[in-house]
Design a protein around this motif. Structure first.
Motif: not given
Length: 102
Positions: A5-6, A37-44, A98-99
């Protein structure tokens, strides 16, 4: 699963645009990444009125998930991501990250 999260506060003006225009540009650039970038599972990405409660004030929030910490690390140094980062650095006044493993 790793959640990344950024939260950003943007400059009032930068790159010849106001805060709202830069937020929209950031959102568009970020949301274009998962298709490349297929390694990103979900992005919002939430901006402005979509952000209900953030202290200190936040203009844009990124929520991204990855399968592993290694995938997050690979994303962080991927040239496509770094291209977006270069724009972000020009328009952002403050950044919080935060990760966590979920």
């Amino acid at each position: 699963m790793i959640t990344h999260i950024v939260m950003w506060t943007l400059k009032d003006t930068a790159e010849g645009r106001d805060k709202a225009a830069n937020a929209a540009e950031m959102k568009a650039r970020l949301l274009a990444l998962p298709a490349k970038l297929p390694l990103v599972l979900d992005m919002r990405v939430a901006e402005g009125q979509e952000i209900f409660a953030a202290v200190p004030a936040t203009d844009l929030v990124l929520y991204t998930t990855f399968k592993t910490k290694e995938d997050l690390n690979a994303y962080a140094v991927d040239p496509l991501h770094l291209e977006v980062v270069e724009f972000v650095k020009k328009v952002v006044a403050e950044r919080r990250v935060v990760d966590f493993e979920s």
